[in-house]
Scaffold this motif. Structure first.
Motif: not given
Ligand code: PRX
Length: 631
Positions: A145-146, A149, A181, A184-185, A187, A572
């Motif tokens: 997810s990181v 994102a 996720e 969500r993280l 912007e 992440q």
């Protein structure tokens, strides 16, 4: 001069004449007025004034001669699925997908992020995007997810195309929770998420945002969506890749130059003939997947195999069984995969009829001699190492057998490919090294040939600053690789000059991994380096200074923290970025001015001489690392 040397010379000295000829390999809706506009170096604009479409060249133009021939062959050794799409069927599926994307609001120039396992719908989505002039951005399914994102925020997609799950070694890998996720993280919020449901993992749907692919496809089953003719310089896609900083760069590719470059490479390097079958074992999330699973083979009128699974399941003969079954003529893989096969019973290499195969191409990481010999002997076919980067989109160094078959040398990817004006520069003086066997930084004198990156997505300044510098009268692009050239003109690549590592052919930035590890509450400082590994080429190794080290004298406590840190990276960034080990140290080796001595750490881990250490603040720091890794 050899025939190839003359071919290469002409590509540099008569650049426009050379590429004008290559441009005839594809269809143009409107002919170009200018071959190369290099009036604003380092930005090169290829085939200015021309209009074309990547999907037309990959699909539509083959309908006349080969509508019923195989185009896309999907094989999953994970699920047992096997689906074959002819060019006519592929054309229909791509139009359906294009209509679905349009119904979700996608217009020319919009970005569509593709976060998918290796399933045909991923290729349909890519082709559908370029069909309507939208810009795809495929994110490797192994990223979590990181990573995802940060790519969502940079690409700002209107729509994200994804699926419930992929599968690896028979274990379901759910994509949807990671995607939720990531959104969500991030912007940036996509307007719509289009979901392919393979019925492998449950999916929670967000009302108003999440759409079902199968239902929408059914609504557009008879869709006819014509190709949108775009300027040759129109971006076709962005693909994120790692560099020295933690923030991944969106490599932006054009349309016309890329189509020409791929068509030329299929002919001159990859020996691809229309009607034949190409098998690249990469993943659509990487550049090899873009160029040589999806676009290159299809542009050449070949069938392409898309394979979901491991090379050794159900057994180590799976790839060779596909070569026999689909009469594969050219195969493309990575040295790591061959090293994995090498550990298996060699009988699997001899169980199938491989007579259709002309050559095996390997790229992505250094090819060691034992691996090269093992597979070349086993197959009785030429093994062709080729060197390139996400940034270039097609080989920088290789052997162009289509022009002239020249012998390979073990350990060398071969010669500078046509269009690339390669130099080796001295690390300290920046002077060109013209002698044989001198080690320098591999650079390419501008302009980069067609197909290479146009810029960094939304960041021209970063493109210039990261890759280019001026030497009197010209600009040069750095590859960030060390290399040497021998007396016969063969190049050897000796590894990266920056903080990029290459794990099993996957390119990763050590800074990204460090940032992720730093987010663990008990990490004060961390250094990640790439360490040579027999199987994967390199692995990431982390050295951590804990905030609270009081319990870490105990082996069980160290193991627990190591596990937690690995889990942080898994969650992440994804399992691909997980360090092989996390070691705990009291202090990291730094210079007196506070710079981390990464190269020294790496050297010590590889049991090499760490070199000049006169600027080191605390020599015991390096000794600690030595004691740990040699223990
Ligand atoms: O360091 C070089 C290494 O992989 C880097 C590029 O990785 P990526 O952007 O993922 O693109 C891969 C495209 C095949 C290069 O800077 N590399 C790639 N091919 C080779 C290689 N190193 C040695 N030999 C190769 N054949």
């Amino acid at each position: 001069m050899t025939r190839y040397a003359e071919f290469h010379r002409r590509s540099i000295t008569d650049r426009d004449g050379f590429w004008r000829e290559q441009a005839a390999l594809i269809d143009w809706q409107r002919p170009f007025d200018q071959v190369c506009d290099y009036s604003h170096p380092p930005f090169a604009r290829w085939f200015v004034g021309g209009q074309t479409n990547l999907c037309h060249n990959a699909v539509d133009r083959h309908l006349q001669d080969r509508a019923e021939q195989n185009a896309l062959i999907f094989v999953s050794s994970e699920t047992g699925e096997e689906e074959v799409y002819s060019f006519r069927e592929l054309h229909a599926e791509v139009q359906r997908m294009a209509a679905v994307l349009q119904s979700l609001g996608v217009k020319q120039g919009d970005r569509v992020l593709v976060y998918m396992p290796m399933i045909p719908q991923a290729a349909f989505a890519m082709l559908a995007c370029v069909r309507i002039g939208a810009i795809h951005s495929v994110v490797f399914g192994g990223f979590a997810s990181v990573s995802l994102a940060s790519r969502i925020d940079d690409a700002q997609p209107t729509v994200i195309v994804s699926a419930d799950a992929g599968s690896r070694a028979s274990k379901v890998v759910a994509y949807k929770p990671l995607l939720d996720e990531a959104i969500r993280l991030a912007e940036w919020k996509p307007a719509k998420v289009l979901l392919v449901d393979r019925r492998m993992a449950p999916m929670e749907r967000v009302a108003g945002r999440d759409e079902d692919h199968a239902a929408l496809r059914q609504q557009h089953i008879d869709a006819q969506v014509p190709c949108v003719w775009v300027d040759a310089t129109h971006p076709s896609y962005t693909l994120y890749t790692s560099g020295t900083t933690g923030r991944p760069k969106g490599v932006q590719r054009d349309t016309g130059g890329y189509a020409v470059a791929l068509a030329a490479s299929m002919k001159h390097i990859f020996l691809g003939q229309p009607g034949e079958t190409y098998f690249s074992t990469s993943d659509i999330g990487w550049v090899v997947g873009h160029s040589y699973i999806v676009y290159g083979p299809l542009i050449a009128g070949m069938a392409t195999i898309m394979y979901e699974g491991l090379p050794i399941r159900p057994d180590a003969g799976i790839w060779w069984s596909l070569v026999e079954k689909y009469q594969v003529t050219a195969m493309f893989s990575a040295p790591t995969a061959v090293r994995v096969l090498k550990k298996q019973d060699p009988k699997y290499l001899h169980q199938y009829d491989l007579s259709s195969l002309r050559a095996l191409f390997l790229a992505g990481e250094p090819l060691d001699e034992t691996t090269a010999k093992w597979i070349a002997d086993g197959l009785g076919r030429p093994v062709i190492d080729n060197y390139w980067q996400t940034e270039t989109g097609w080989p920088i160094l290789a052997i162009a057998n289509g022009i002239e078959p020249l012998p390979s040398k073990f350990g060398s990817p071969g010669f500078a490919m046509y269009g690339y004006d390669i130099k080796l520069l001295d690390e300290h003086t920046g002077e060109e090294l013209t002698g044989a066997n001198q080690k320098g930084v591999v650079v390419i004198e501008g302009p980069l040939p067609p197909g290479c990156m146009q810029t960094v997505w939304r960041d021209d300044a970063r493109f210039v600053k990261t890759y280019w510098h001026s030497v009197p009268g010209k600009m040069v692009y750095t590859t960030f690789d060390w290399g040497i050239r021998d007396e016969d003109g063969y190049y050897f690549i000796l590894g990266r000059t920056d903080d990029v590592i290459n794990v099993a052919g996957h390119r990763l930035g050590t800074r990204e991994i460090e940032e992720s590890i730093s987010s663990h509450p008990n990490v004060a400082e961390v250094a990640v380096v790439g360490v040579a590994d027999q199987l994967k080429g390199q692995v990431a190794m982390a050295f951590v200074v804990a905030k609270d080290a009081s319990g870490l004298t105990d082996a069980a406590a160290r193991m627990k923290l190591e596990g937690e840190i690995m889990k942080t990276v898994d969650e992440q960034l994804g399992g691909v970025a997980r360090p092989s080990r996390v070691h705990f140290v009291g202090v990291l080796p730094k210079t007196r001015s506070g710079k981390l001595l990464r190269r020294a750490i790496q050297a010590v881990c590889e049991q090499r001489d760490p070199g000049d250490l006169t600027t080191i603040e605390d020599p015991s720091a390096l000794q600690q690392i030595k004691d740990l890794v040699c223990a």
